[in-house]
Design an enzyme around this catalytic site. Structure first.
Site, PDB file in Angstrom:
ATOM      1  N   CYS A 167       6.554   0.003   7.084  1.00 26.12           N
ATOM      2  CA  CYS A 167       6.066   0.844   6.295  1.00 26.12           C
ATOM      3  C   CYS A 167       7.253   1.377   5.401  1.00 26.12           C
ATOM      4  O   CYS A 167       8.496   1.596   6.193  1.00 26.12           O
ATOM      5  CB  CYS A 167       5.447   2.089   7.386  1.00 26.12           C
ATOM      6  SG  CYS A 167       5.070   3.496   6.607  1.00 26.12           S
ATOM      7  N   LEU A 168       6.880   1.788   4.133  1.00 27.90           N
ATOM      8  CA  LEU A 168       7.716   2.312   3.447  1.00 27.90           C
ATOM      9  C   LEU A 168       8.393   3.524   3.761  1.00 27.90           C
ATOM     10  O   LEU A 168       9.492   4.195   3.420  1.00 27.90           O
ATOM     11  CB  LEU A 168       7.222   2.292   1.714  1.00 27.90           C
ATOM     12  CG  LEU A 168       6.658   1.086   1.216  1.00 27.90           C
ATOM     13  CD1 LEU A 168       6.021   1.350  -0.046  1.00 27.90           C
ATOM     14  CD2 LEU A 168       7.784   0.115   1.245  1.00 27.90           C
TER      15      LEU A 168
ATOM     16  N   GLY B 215       0.775  -1.299  -0.020  1.00 23.55           N
ATOM     17  CA  GLY B 215       0.164   0.134   0.004  1.00 23.55           C
ATOM     18  C   GLY B 215       1.017   1.451   0.072  1.00 23.55           C
ATOM     19  O   GLY B 215       2.150   1.101   0.340  1.00 23.55           O
TER      20      GLY B 215
ATOM     21  N   GLN C 141       2.821  10.019   1.504  1.00 25.14           N
ATOM     22  CA  GLN C 141       4.222   9.238   1.655  1.00 25.14           C
ATOM     23  C   GLN C 141       5.137   9.913   0.316  1.00 25.14           C
ATOM     24  O   GLN C 141       6.040   9.822   0.163  1.00 25.14           O
ATOM     25  CB  GLN C 141       4.041   7.817   1.489  1.00 25.14           C
ATOM     26  CG  GLN C 141       3.615   7.370   2.911  1.00 25.14           C
ATOM     27  CD  GLN C 141       3.184   6.008   2.765  1.00 25.14           C
ATOM     28  OE1 GLN C 141       2.547   5.154   1.950  1.00 25.14           O
ATOM     29  NE2 GLN C 141       4.357   5.135   3.240  1.00 25.14           N
TER      30      GLN C 141
ATOM     31  N   HIS D 296      -2.247   7.228   7.426  1.00 26.30           N
ATOM     32  CA  HIS D 296      -1.407   7.882   6.817  1.00 26.30           C
ATOM     33  C   HIS D 296      -2.119   9.323   6.458  1.00 26.30           C
ATOM     34  O   HIS D 296      -1.579  10.142   6.398  1.00 26.30           O
ATOM     35  CB  HIS D 296      -0.766   7.321   5.313  1.00 26.30           C
ATOM     36  CG  HIS D 296       0.604   6.625   5.594  1.00 26.30           C
ATOM     37  ND1 HIS D 296       1.511   7.003   6.239  1.00 26.30           N
ATOM     38  CD2 HIS D 296       0.535   5.291   5.421  1.00 26.30           C
ATOM     39  CE1 HIS D 296       2.382   6.068   6.264  1.00 26.30           C
ATOM     40  NE2 HIS D 296       1.978   5.036   5.649  1.00 26.30           N
TER      41      HIS D 296
ATOM     42  N   HIS E  48      -3.851   0.839   8.100  1.00 29.56           N
ATOM     43  CA  HIS E  48      -2.453   1.586   8.066  1.00 29.56           C
ATOM     44  C   HIS E  48      -2.481   2.630   6.903  1.00 29.56           C
ATOM     45  O   HIS E  48      -1.998   3.559   7.016  1.00 29.56           O
ATOM     46  CB  HIS E  48      -1.532   0.485   7.320  1.00 29.56           C
ATOM     47  CG  HIS E  48      -0.201   0.932   7.146  1.00 29.56           C
ATOM     48  ND1 HIS E  48       0.971   0.476   8.127  1.00 29.56           N
ATOM     49  CD2 HIS E  48       0.474   1.890   6.563  1.00 29.56           C
ATOM     50  CE1 HIS E  48       2.070   1.007   7.658  1.00 29.56           C
ATOM     51  NE2 HIS E  48       1.992   1.833   6.787  1.00 29.56           N
ATOM     52  N   GLU E  49      -3.051   2.394   6.027  1.00 33.53           N
ATOM     53  CA  GLU E  49      -3.134   3.525   4.901  1.00 33.53           C
ATOM     54  C   GLU E  49      -4.060   4.877   5.263  1.00 33.53           C
ATOM     55  O   GLU E  49      -3.551   5.947   4.853  1.00 33.53           O
ATOM     56  CB  GLU E  49      -3.465   3.107   3.322  1.00 33.53           C
ATOM     57  CG  GLU E  49      -2.514   1.912   2.748  1.00 33.53           C
ATOM     58  CD  GLU E  49      -0.948   2.213   2.860  1.00 33.53           C
ATOM     59  OE1 GLU E  49      -0.736   3.569   2.752  1.00 33.53           O
ATOM     60  OE2 GLU E  49      -0.190   1.298   3.217  1.00 33.53           O
TER      61      GLU E  49
END
Ligand code: NI
Length: 216
Positions: free
Chosen positions: A123-124, A65, A70, A169, A165-166
């Site tokens: 997480c990226l 995702g 981000q 963000h 999670h997304e």
């Protein structure tokens, strides 16, 4: 923080940069802002280009995702895709099924029931680390697809985790805000010690953290 440029300029800046797009890392204040809802302030053409660039960035990472903040765009937009490359036993324990690529505009999610589940998450934007993070097992996801169709569905298991999670963000929240601090592990140590365990029970015992935590 210095002033944030208008959204169309943020999109233009992202699209004029390299591909895959650079992913902002924790500590960048742009990851802590609330994203703006899409209300046609970005045209469909730049929106589609942004989605393509985000998809490429997510796949290159690889990740399951990616949220627009981000990549430095404060827009309520996420892309998801989970090929679920795990063995069948692990997939069953984690309730992890394949999620085909999808795009969500203005997504929101709310818990369905109060049941929570804790697993390692990464997480990226927090490169190199993982931590056990409690999430609601089931959530109701609402939003709009890129085709303009409304989304309203109940998700469970890993898909529900990805969506929580997304959506976080877009609220300026990172998984580390919910995670069990004592569970933090480098990627290398996750692979060495904990990745084979379907459920992080042994990790919880050895590292001394709780598996019954609640999302904050
Ligand atoms: Ni993330």
């Amino acid at each position: 923080m210095t002033s944030v440029p208008p959204l169309p300029e943020q999109v233009e800046a992202a699209l004029s940069g390299p591909r895959p797009l650079p992913v902002l890392q924790a500590g960048d204040p742009r990851l802590r802002l609330v994203a703006q809802r899409w209300d046609r302030q970005i045209g469909l053409q730049p929106l589609r280009e942004l989605v393509q660039a985000m998809r490429q960035t997510m796949e290159a990472a690889p990740g399951v995702g990616l949220a627009a903040p981000q990549v430095g765009v404060g827009l309520a937009l996420v892309v998801l895709a989970d090929p679920a490359p795990v063995d069948p036993h692990v997939a069953d324990v984690r309730d992890r099924r394949r999620v085909p690529f999808r795009v969500l505009l203005n997504p929101d999610c709310t818990p369905v029931g109060r049941e929570t589940v804790s697993f390692y998450e990464g997480c990226l934007s927090v490169r190199g680390y993982r931590a056990v993070t409690p999430r609601y097992r089931r959530v109701r996801l609402t939003g709009v697809g890129l085709d303009g169709r409304p989304v309203d569905e109940v998700l469970s298991g890993w898909a529900a985790r990805i969506v929580q999670h997304e959506v976080d963000h877009l609220r300026g929240t990172l998984y580390v805000d919910h995670a069990e601090a004592r569970s933090v592990t480098s990627e290398a140590n996750h692979l060495l010690w904990w990745a084979r365990e379907a459920r992080p029970e042994q990790a919880a015992r050895v590292m001394g953290f709780d598996l019954e935590g609640e999302p904050r």
